[in-house]
Design an enzyme around this catalytic site. Structure first.
Site, mmCIF file in Angstrom:
data_model
loop_
_atom_site.group_PDB
_atom_site.id
_atom_site.type_symbol
_atom_site.label_atom_id
_atom_site.label_comp_id
_atom_site.label_asym_id
_atom_site.label_seq_id
_atom_site.Cartn_x
_atom_site.Cartn_y
_atom_site.Cartn_z
ATOM 1 N N GLU A 193 -6.949 4.797 7.534
ATOM 2 C CA GLU A 193 -6.716 6.215 7.224
ATOM 3 C C GLU A 193 -7.923 6.810 6.509
ATOM 4 O OE1 GLU A 193 -2.959 5.640 5.251
ATOM 5 O OE2 GLU A 193 -2.084 5.069 7.170
ATOM 6 N N ASN A 195 0.879 -1.174 0.000
ATOM 7 C CA ASN A 195 0.000 0.000 0.000
ATOM 8 C C ASN A 195 0.916 1.223 0.000
ATOM 9 O OD1 ASN A 195 -1.804 2.055 0.482
ATOM 10 N ND2 ASN A 195 -2.236 1.469 2.607
ATOM 11 N N TRP A 196 1.019 1.829 -1.160
ATOM 12 C CA TRP A 196 1.960 2.958 -1.281
ATOM 13 C C TRP A 196 1.443 4.240 -0.640
ATOM 14 C CZ3 TRP A 196 4.364 2.956 -6.924
ATOM 15 C CH2 TRP A 196 5.123 1.782 -7.084
ATOM 16 N N GLY A 205 2.686 -1.247 4.290
ATOM 17 C CA GLY A 205 2.728 0.178 3.973
ATOM 18 C C GLY A 205 4.154 0.647 3.730
ATOM 19 N N GLY A 206 4.770 1.191 4.780
ATOM 20 C CA GLY A 206 6.095 1.803 4.668
ATOM 21 C C GLY A 206 7.134 0.960 3.943
HETATM 22 C C1 PEP Z 1 -0.889 0.147 5.970
HETATM 23 O O1 PEP Z 1 -1.011 1.355 5.935
HETATM 24 O O2 PEP Z 1 -1.707 -0.583 5.399
HETATM 25 C C2 PEP Z 1 0.243 -0.399 6.706
HETATM 26 C C3 PEP Z 1 0.196 -1.648 7.065
HETATM 27 O O3 PEP Z 1 1.279 0.453 6.974
HETATM 28 P P1 PEP Z 1 2.699 0.084 7.649
HETATM 29 O O4 PEP Z 1 3.164 -1.200 7.035
HETATM 30 O O5 PEP Z 1 3.580 1.238 7.312
HETATM 31 O O6 PEP Z 1 2.441 -0.071 9.104
#
Ligand code: PEP
Length: 249
Positions: free
Chosen positions: A96, A9-10, A233-234
């Protein structure tokens, strides 16, 4: 046997040019054939990424869609538009979007149904806040989200929907759920799907864990019996994403 999935998930990151550079880097590093790899990218990058992943096993994902087909919804993207450019998956109900854009369970359900209408598989996010976990109402919260998001799905759709358990306190914080915490809730999600659609279907539905997944913790999390991969995500914005895909489980 459920096929593992690792979806990136960018969020609101990468310009189209940067997106192509990242995809080219990942293409060379990903060496697993038995994992569904999905890149969920900003709408502006979808066409560039669609071209870059041609002739690879990487699948195209969007981060959002609108529940109407077309009309006066400035700034939104419809399922028809996504479908035409080859989007296979779409994230729905990310925390979000629930918090910044006020998406509730009813909207999430409308989006899930609309995605399926156009043959796009929704990746439905559910998760509790830190306060809800501390108040010991995590399971109740997750059950409500799952029941409302998957309302009115056909059995076939329930089999192919992807549910991502993403504790809000673990997203972008570097603090992931323990393997046991993640397994407990993913198991509850499967139980809930079983109550709605029957055990046979629940055994086919893929359930992902998301929240600070990285190259170091992925293999242990993905080895848990009810965790079929991750929403990342990150770490999906860098080479590390390939290590997560390639994790030996
Ligand atoms: C996300 O936003 O779906 C997520 C899992 O972010 P992160 O991996 O950065 O916690």
């Amino acid at each position: 046997m459920r096929k593992r999935m690792v979806a990136g998930n960018w969020k609101m990151n990468k310009t189209p040019r940067e997106a192509v550079d990242l995809v080219n880097l990942l293409k060379d590093k990903i060496d697993k054939e038995d994992v569904d790899v999905v890149l969920c990218v900003p709408a502006i990058n979808l066409i560039a990424v669609a071209e870059s992943i041609m002739h690879t096993n990487i699948k195209l994902g969007a981060e959002n869609l609108h529940y109407e087909n077309c009309g006066a919804y400035t700034g939104e993207t419809s399922a028809t538009m996504l479908k035409e450019i080859g989007v296979k998956y779409v994230i729905v109900g990310h925390s979000e979007r629930r918090s910044y854009f006020k998406e509730n369970d009813v909207i999430v359900n409308k989006k899930v149904l609309k995605a399926f209408e156009y043959g796009i598989i929704p990746i439905v996010c559910v998760g509790e806040s830190l306060e809800e976990r501390e108040d010991d109402i995590t399971i109740e919260k997750i059950r409500i989200q799952v029941k409302k998001a998957l309302k009115n799905l056909t059995d076939k759709q329930a089999e192919s929907v992807v549910v991502a358990y993403e504790p809000i306190w673990a997203i972008g914080t570097g603090k992931h759920a323990t393997n046991e915490q993640a397994q407990e809730i993913c198991h509850e999600i499967r139980k809930c799907i079983g109550e709605m659609f029957g055990e046979k279907i629940a055994q086919k539905t893929r359930i992902l864990y998301g929240g600070s997944v990285n190259g170091k913790n992925a293999n242990e999390l993905f080895a848990m019996p009810d965790i079929d991969g991750g929403l990342v995500g990150g770490a999906s914005l860098k080479e590390e994403f390939a290590n997560i895909v390639n994790a030996d489980v």
